[in-house]
Design an enzyme around this catalytic site. Structure first.
Site, PDB file in Angstrom:
ATOM      1  N   LYS A 179     -13.730 -43.019  -1.630  1.00  0.00           N
ATOM      2  CA  LYS A 179     -12.934 -42.959  -0.455  1.00  0.00           C
ATOM      3  C   LYS A 179     -13.109 -41.815   0.072  1.00  0.00           C
ATOM      4  O   LYS A 179     -12.775 -40.635  -0.537  1.00  0.00           O
ATOM      5  CB  LYS A 179     -11.659 -43.271  -1.162  1.00  0.00           C
ATOM      6  CG  LYS A 179     -10.715 -43.889  -0.082  1.00  0.00           C
ATOM      7  CD  LYS A 179     -10.251 -43.077   1.085  1.00  0.00           C
ATOM      8  CE  LYS A 179      -9.700 -41.715   0.824  1.00  0.00           C
ATOM      9  NZ  LYS A 179      -9.324 -40.909   2.120  1.00  0.00           N
ATOM     10  N   GLU A 253     -10.210 -31.391  -8.524  1.00  0.00           N
ATOM     11  CA  GLU A 253     -10.554 -30.173  -7.930  1.00  0.00           C
ATOM     12  C   GLU A 253      -9.822 -29.718  -6.621  1.00  0.00           C
ATOM     13  O   GLU A 253      -9.859 -30.689  -5.725  1.00  0.00           O
ATOM     14  CB  GLU A 253     -12.130 -30.278  -7.441  1.00  0.00           C
ATOM     15  CG  GLU A 253     -12.968 -28.910  -7.399  1.00  0.00           C
ATOM     16  CD  GLU A 253     -12.706 -28.367  -5.803  1.00  0.00           C
ATOM     17  OE1 GLU A 253     -11.960 -27.686  -5.505  1.00  0.00           O
ATOM     18  OE2 GLU A 253     -13.491 -28.860  -5.043  1.00  0.00           O
ATOM     19  N   CYS A 287     -11.917 -24.280   0.013  1.00  0.00           N
ATOM     20  CA  CYS A 287     -11.112 -24.200  -0.946  1.00  0.00           C
ATOM     21  C   CYS A 287     -11.617 -22.756  -1.858  1.00  0.00           C
ATOM     22  O   CYS A 287     -10.658 -22.212  -2.493  1.00  0.00           O
ATOM     23  CB  CYS A 287     -11.090 -25.181  -2.004  1.00  0.00           C
ATOM     24  SG  CYS A 287     -12.610 -25.711  -2.695  1.00  0.00           S
ATOM     25  N   GLU A 387      -2.187 -21.515   0.294  1.00  0.00           N
ATOM     26  CA  GLU A 387      -3.609 -21.787   0.936  1.00  0.00           C
ATOM     27  C   GLU A 387      -3.376 -22.084   2.352  1.00  0.00           C
ATOM     28  O   GLU A 387      -2.707 -23.186   2.854  1.00  0.00           O
ATOM     29  CB  GLU A 387      -4.350 -23.119   0.227  1.00  0.00           C
ATOM     30  CG  GLU A 387      -5.541 -23.216   0.792  1.00  0.00           C
ATOM     31  CD  GLU A 387      -6.182 -24.203  -0.275  1.00  0.00           C
ATOM     32  OE1 GLU A 387      -7.449 -24.001  -0.437  1.00  0.00           O
ATOM     33  OE2 GLU A 387      -5.695 -24.964  -0.441  1.00  0.00           O
TER      34      GLU A 387
END
Length: 480
Positions: A179, A253, A287, A387
């Site tokens: 996906k 992750e 990331c 973040e």
């Protein structure tokens, strides 16, 4: 303009349940790059059904590992042959600078090769030697596929994220529904074209661009045995809760807020030479970006000045321009999110060294952000804890090495990090104390033979090499 008006379900381009196509706009100038069909829950149901049948009744799980390795080696070769085309499409749809998408192609080869070597070296079935010489039984240990895998990936580095999941999942004998984000419909359509050529059995792989609601339908599907997810920590928590309720296998992750520790003896010239690649790669939409820079108090202003000089030297603009280092954010809402964080940093009292919330001059069209550096940042500030996923750096002072380690570890995240020092062994000693899944020393690139993943809120499980392959296997013990 690129058009994908069908969905790749079970290895075949298939009419979607909805004829509507999504317009894919350039983050650079908002021009139309392409159009693509988007999966709905009904399409997910079809993909899962063919994957379930291919696993339960098909040949792939029982295909000898050497034959599966040969098929995935063809995938790698096809991808290498189309490297320039892949890089160009990702730059067009994502806004990732061309230098980054081109430089990433050899990394994809190394990533795949590490998985292939792990599969070649793995003892898929072994007979254990009893620890008790008088034992009357022996144990045969098998490594077998889990079943149907739902692999859900983000938009920032689509080919890397996709191959990090589908290669080990397929090597292990699983069937896969990949996906992908709507923004990556074009590059992932290209990936599907390559997969159609590699010789996988029918039903083994589907590639579905879809929104978050459809993604939740996929991961919640009762015929999915494992979820492999890369994305935000918030979405990861939701997926983990679904997996927990259904006792699905899950690997995550997730996000990061990584720290680069500049030790007092660090060579600043070497640090600044590697800073952009460690801290601002892929427009800051990474990331693993080391967006917290920890500098010793006695060299603090020297480090701040060096960071400022580097950031101001980076060209921002058209991602297809070979001189551009930082391109646009992928969407307007992401652009606004980053600008909002810059405003938050100013309100929190951090010193704005360079950049700011204003759009770069001459780049008002598209989704551009001015690369920004903050100094006098306290690690409790939101710009140090949350973040941002954009070109925003926070320089934080520390008193001594214990304080540096404390600050680096004072985060809900633990994905990446770095240490800069003239003494490699000393840097390694500091690296051992940082609670994070990956630490680079003096800007070394992340390797693919070792495990990659996060501590704390940065995820569960590991990718790359043997550890990544093992994530897609079940262990079975047969006693005789």
């Amino acid at each position: 303009m690129i058009t994908y008006d069908k969905l790749f379900i079970g290895g075949t381009w298939t009419e979607p349940s909805s004829p509507d196509l999504l317009d894919i706009l350039s983050p650079h100038d908002e021009s139309l790059v392409g159009r693509a069909a988007q999966a709905r829950p009904a399409d997910v149901d079809r993909a899962v059904a063919v994957a379930r049948a291919a696993f339960d009744e098909g040949t792939w799980p029982n295909t000898p590992p050497a034959e599966r390795i040969a098929v995935l080696r063809r995938v790698n070769a096809l991808r290498e042959a189309h490297a320039e085309q892949i890089a160009a499409v990702i730059t067009a749809e994502n806004g990732s600078a061309g230098w980054f998408t081109r430089a990433g192609q050899p990394s994809l080869t190394r990533q795949a090769n590490a998985y292939l070597k792990a599969a070649e070296d793995l003892a898929w079935e072994e007979t254990l030697t009893p620890t008790d010489p008088a034992a009357t039984v022996r144990s045969v240990v098998r490594r077998e596929a889990i079943g149907v895998v739902a692999a859900v990936i983000p938009w920032n580095s689509p080919f890397s994220a996709a191959l990090a999941k589908i290669i080990p999942a397929l090597l292990a004998g699983n069937t896969v529904i990949l996906k992908v984000s709507p923004e990556n419909s074009l590059s992932m359509g290209l990936l599907a074209d390559l997969l159609a050529e590699c010789g996988l059995p029918a039903g083994t792989i589907s590639v579905l661009p879809a929104d978050r609601e459809t993604s939740e339908h996929l991961v919640s599907h009762p015929d999915v045995d494992k979820i492999a997810f890369t994305g935000s920590t918030g979405a990861g928590r939701r997926i983990a809760s679904i997996a927990g309720q259904q006792l699905k296998r899950v690997s995550l992750e997730l996000g990061g807020k990584s720290a680069a520790i500049v030790l007092p003896d660090a060579d600043l010239a070497k640090f600044t030479a590697g800073l952009a690649f460690s801290c601002l790669l892929n427009n800051g939409e990474a990331c693993i970006a080391q967006t917290r820079i920890l500098a010793p108090r006695r060299r603090y202003e020297e480090v701040v000045a060096a960071v400022k000089q580097v950031v101001e030297s980076l060209k921002v603009g058209d991602p297809q321009d070979p001189d551009t280092f930082i391109g646009p954010m992928i969407r307007r809402d992401q652009q606004q999110r980053v600008r909002d964080y810059i405003e938050i940093g100013i309100k929190e009292g951090a010193r704005l060294v360079t950049g700011g919330p204003q759009v770069p001059v001459g780049l008002e069209q598209g989704y551009y952000v001015t690369p920004t550096v903050f100094a006098d940042v306290d690690n409790t500030m939101r710009i140090a804890q949350e973040e941002i996923f954009g070109p925003v750096l926070a320089v934080i002072a520390y008193e001594d090495e214990d304080d540096a380690v404390r600050i680096a570890n004072d985060s809900e995240y633990g994905l990446s990090g770095g240490v800069w020092s003239a003494d490699e062994q000393h840097a390694l000693a500091i690296a051992r104390r940082i609670r994070t899944g990956t630490v680079t020393i003096n800007g070394a690139p992340v390797g693919f033979d070792g495990p990659f993943g996060g501590f704390k809120a940065s995820g569960l499980g590991r990718e790359y090499g043997f550890a990544g392959l093992n994530t897609y296997l079940e262990y079975k013990t047969v006693t005789i």
